[in-house]
Motif scaffolding. Structure first.
Motif, mmCIF file in Angstrom:
data_model
loop_
_atom_site.group_PDB
_atom_site.id
_atom_site.type_symbol
_atom_site.label_atom_id
_atom_site.label_comp_id
_atom_site.label_asym_id
_atom_site.label_seq_id
_atom_site.Cartn_x
_atom_site.Cartn_y
_atom_site.Cartn_z
ATOM 1 N N UNK A 1 0.841 -1.199 0.000
ATOM 2 C CA UNK A 1 0.000 0.000 0.000
ATOM 3 C C UNK A 1 0.875 1.248 0.000
ATOM 4 N N UNK A 2 0.282 2.376 -0.360
ATOM 5 C CA UNK A 2 0.931 3.683 -0.241
ATOM 6 C C UNK A 2 0.143 4.452 0.809
ATOM 7 N N UNK A 3 0.822 4.957 1.816
ATOM 8 C CA UNK A 3 0.165 5.742 2.855
ATOM 9 C C UNK A 3 -0.111 7.139 2.297
ATOM 10 N N UNK A 4 -1.360 7.425 2.025
ATOM 11 C CA UNK A 4 -1.732 8.648 1.317
ATOM 12 C C UNK A 4 -1.540 9.910 2.139
ATOM 13 N N UNK B 1 -0.304 13.495 0.577
ATOM 14 C CA UNK B 1 -1.191 14.659 0.485
ATOM 15 C C UNK B 1 -0.769 15.794 1.415
ATOM 16 N N UNK B 2 -0.502 15.477 2.676
ATOM 17 C CA UNK B 2 -0.216 16.531 3.662
ATOM 18 C C UNK B 2 1.192 17.086 3.546
ATOM 19 N N UNK B 3 2.163 16.210 3.418
ATOM 20 C CA UNK B 3 3.564 16.640 3.434
ATOM 21 C C UNK B 3 4.168 16.740 2.037
ATOM 22 N N UNK B 4 3.378 16.436 1.027
ATOM 23 C CA UNK B 4 3.847 16.454 -0.362
ATOM 24 C C UNK B 4 5.078 15.555 -0.549
ATOM 25 N N UNK B 5 5.093 14.469 0.208
ATOM 26 C CA UNK B 5 6.193 13.504 0.094
ATOM 27 C C UNK B 5 5.965 12.612 -1.127
ATOM 28 N N UNK B 6 7.048 12.039 -1.611
ATOM 29 C CA UNK B 6 6.928 11.095 -2.724
ATOM 30 C C UNK B 6 6.229 9.839 -2.229
ATOM 31 N N UNK B 7 5.381 9.235 -3.058
ATOM 32 C CA UNK B 7 4.712 7.991 -2.645
ATOM 33 C C UNK B 7 5.739 6.913 -2.293
ATOM 34 N N UNK B 8 5.504 6.219 -1.207
ATOM 35 C CA UNK B 8 6.396 5.148 -0.771
ATOM 36 C C UNK B 8 5.557 3.901 -0.492
#
Length: 113
Positions: free
Chosen positions: A34-37, A41-48
């Motif tokens: 899964x990707x923790x959304x 969304x909040x931190x504009x981090x790259x999907x992991x």
């Protein structure tokens, strides 16, 4: 590698720990990628991509535990489940100690764990 779209097929009964008598204890797990959304969304981090590990013993009404893990994607689900249980066991053994530490007579005191 199962994702949330095929979670029904992800359930496996695997040995998850060794009992105090030395026997293998099995339980039913789903290990999904899964990707923790919220971080995206909040931190504009790259999907992991991470593992979502769910333990739902056969015959129970609801799952007994959930974990997230950043183990590599090619890790076998049996290993993911076993490592999740190994990590949870020491953490749960510390709960009674932490509960005593927050008793009314100890409030306001601090010490490193």
């Amino acid at each position: 590698m199962p994702t949330c779209k095929d979670y029904r097929a992800a359930w496996q009964t695997v040995p998850s720990r060794t009992s105090s008598a030395g026997k293998q204890v099995e339980s039913r797990f789903a290990c999904l990628r899964v990707v923790m959304a919220h971080a995206v969304r909040r931190n504009h981090a790259r999907p992991r991509w991470e593992w979502l590990i769910i333990e739902w013993p056969e015959g129970e009404d609801e799952p007994s535990a959930y974990w997230l893990s950043n183990l590599p994607a090619d890790t076998e689900p049996q290993r993911v489940a076993r490592l999740a249980r190994l990590r949870w066991t020491p953490a749960s053994k510390g709960r009674p100690r932490r509960a005593r530490a927050t008793s009314p007579r100890n409030r306001g005191r601090s010490w490193s764990s």
